[in-house]
Design a protein around this motif. Structure first.
Motif, PDB file in Angstrom:
ATOM      1  N   GLN A 327       0.447  -1.282  -0.408  1.00  0.00           N
ATOM      2  CA  GLN A 327       0.284   0.161  -0.003  1.00  0.00           C
ATOM      3  C   GLN A 327       0.858   1.272   0.193  1.00  0.00           C
ATOM      4  O   GLN A 327       0.325   2.233  -1.312  1.00  0.00           O
ATOM      5  CB  GLN A 327      -1.077   0.255   1.769  1.00  0.00           C
ATOM      6  CG  GLN A 327      -1.551  -0.870   1.367  1.00  0.00           C
ATOM      7  CD  GLN A 327      -1.240  -2.390   1.580  1.00  0.00           C
ATOM      8  OE1 GLN A 327      -0.400  -2.168   2.269  1.00  0.00           O
ATOM      9  NE2 GLN A 327      -2.121  -3.361   1.186  1.00  0.00           N
ATOM     10  N   GLU A 331       1.020   4.091  -2.986  1.00  0.00           N
ATOM     11  CA  GLU A 331       0.882   5.635  -2.665  1.00  0.00           C
ATOM     12  C   GLU A 331       2.020   6.582  -3.347  1.00  0.00           C
ATOM     13  O   GLU A 331       1.997   7.437  -3.389  1.00  0.00           O
ATOM     14  CB  GLU A 331       0.317   5.583  -0.929  1.00  0.00           C
ATOM     15  CG  GLU A 331      -0.507   5.353  -0.507  1.00  0.00           C
ATOM     16  CD  GLU A 331      -0.870   5.427   0.895  1.00  0.00           C
ATOM     17  OE1 GLU A 331       0.259   5.774   1.695  1.00  0.00           O
ATOM     18  OE2 GLU A 331      -1.855   4.649   1.480  1.00  0.00           O
ATOM     19  N   TYR A 335       2.146   9.260  -5.672  1.00  0.00           N
ATOM     20  CA  TYR A 335       2.437  10.532  -5.608  1.00  0.00           C
ATOM     21  C   TYR A 335       3.471  11.339  -6.073  1.00  0.00           C
ATOM     22  O   TYR A 335       3.418  13.016  -7.302  1.00  0.00           O
ATOM     23  CB  TYR A 335       2.956  11.072  -4.178  1.00  0.00           C
ATOM     24  CG  TYR A 335       3.789  12.046  -3.603  1.00  0.00           C
ATOM     25  CD1 TYR A 335       2.718  13.025  -2.927  1.00  0.00           C
ATOM     26  CD2 TYR A 335       5.271  12.428  -3.850  1.00  0.00           C
ATOM     27  CE1 TYR A 335       3.492  13.956  -2.918  1.00  0.00           C
ATOM     28  CE2 TYR A 335       5.861  13.525  -3.425  1.00  0.00           C
ATOM     29  CZ  TYR A 335       4.381  14.719  -3.044  1.00  0.00           C
ATOM     30  OH  TYR A 335       4.687  15.429  -2.473  1.00  0.00           O
TER      31      TYR A 335
END
Length: 373
Positions: A327, A331, A335
């Motif tokens: 996860q 992320e 980003y």
């Protein structure tokens, strides 16, 4: 008046697709040239590693093909500029006989898993000093722990193996992690058709398979490249087949081009307890793999799993980016794909740190300083 009206109309007409494409291409080319120029400017200001030893070194290469042959070339080429005389032989040759004839000051063996230690014993009986640099610690600790005591000096690329070799009676054990060869890994200009957002180059060990299973849907939604063996073990391999070059074993140049063609390169270390290993001793791994340095040398953002010793080489969040779960990896991929300036700043700082501290010249300078203290 009519002529003026026509000029006004032309001036206010929206640009054509051709004009927009030309402008976009010009801007992309300018950005790339500026970035490449930045990298070259930084590289040109990094002081070279200086050091010369008036000694005769014999280097015993692995004699293996990929992925070891590039390591052999890097060690050989770097040593040749640091010592007065370099004799290169391969595993499988009558090394002890050659050493008895040419009388080197030190024999350095790379990897050594397929090198008969009887030859080491024969050279030591002639008072010829020997050293080994293990390339895959701790994954073959069951084997390397039996080989190490035959050598005068042992170099390991993983800090956690030092105690193991000392327990086996080795008197001279040194931590010498791997690194990058700037002639092989550096900023390049790959073809635009090869560009990707995300890439991973390496074998599908089980820890990687399990990790990528959880990130598969995100990777499939982006412009991703996965290249290597065993990736057909992925749970959703059929749906990911289009982004996987299964079975490809890239040369250093092709690997460097793939890194340079990516906005982000994922690095994930092999597990110390993978079934493919020979590590029943359970020696854990703490130090970064060679890929860590090679990716960073290309001035590409590296997203790597956490290793205990990684902060000794790069500052997380400044020169490299780390993750601890699928996860968190997803992320951070998302980003940095959407924050280009931050991505490039970290990448170029990582390149500078690598070429300033983590090249073969730095490592072999340290090795020779130890061997000929």
């Amino acid at each position: 008046m009519a002529k003026t009206r026509t000029l006004v109309q032309k001036r206010h007409n929206p640009p054509t697709e051709l004009e927009l494409g030309r402008a976009e291409g010009y801007q992309a080319g300018w950005n790339e040239g500026y970035w490449f120029g930045q990298c070259e400017s930084i590289i040109s200001r990094i002081p070279p590693v200086t050091g010369f030893w008036p000694v005769h070194v014999m280097y015993v290469s692995t004699g293996k093909g990929l992925p070891y042959s590039p390591l052999d070339e890097a060690v050989k080429d770097t040593l040749s500029g640091m010592v007065a005389q370099l004799t290169v032989v391969k595993t499988g040759e009558p090394v002890a006989e050659i050493a008895a004839r040419v009388r080197p000051d030190y024999v350095i063996v790379l990897d050594g898993l397929q090198f008969d230690v009887a030859q080491i014993d024969a050279m030591r009986a002639l008072n010829i000093r020997t050293a080994i640099w293990f390339t895959d610690d701790p994954y073959y600790a069951d084997i390397t722990s039996t080989l190490a005591p035959h050598y005068d000096t042992v170099f390991t690329l993983d800090r956690n193996c030092m105690a193991l070799y000392q327990e086996r009676g080795c008197m001279q054990v040194h931590y010498l992690p791997f690194c990058a060869m700037p002639a092989q890994f550096r900023p390049m200009k790959p073809e635009r058709s090869k560009r990707k957002e995300i890439s991973f180059i390496g074998s599908g060990y089980m820890n990687r398979i399990q990790f990528f299973n959880e990130a598969a849907s995100y990777l499939a939604s982006r412009d991703t490249l996965i290249s290597g063996i065993w990736w057909d073990r992925l749970k959703d391999f059929d749906s990911l087949r289009s982004i996987i070059n299964l079975g490809d074993w890239l040369t250093p140049n092709d690997t460097a081009l793939a890194y340079n063609a990516s906005k982000i390169v994922i690095n994930m270390h092999r597990a110390y307890d993978d079934p493919f290993n020979s590590n029943s001793l359970g020696v854990t791994a703490s130090s970064p793999n060679p890929r860590t340095f090679e990716i960073s040398a290309c001035a590409v953002l590296q997203l790597t799993d956490v290793r205990e010793d990684i902060a000794s080489f790069y500052t997380p969040g400044v020169e490299i980016v780390t993750y601890e779960s699928p996860q968190e990896m997803v992320e951070k991929l998302d980003y940095y794909l959407n924050h280009e300036n931050e991505r490039k700043e970290i990448a170029i700082r990582g390149m500078h740190r690598t070429l300033s501290e983590h090249t073969y010249a730095h490592r072999l300078h340290a090795m020779l300083s130890i061997l000929f203290a």
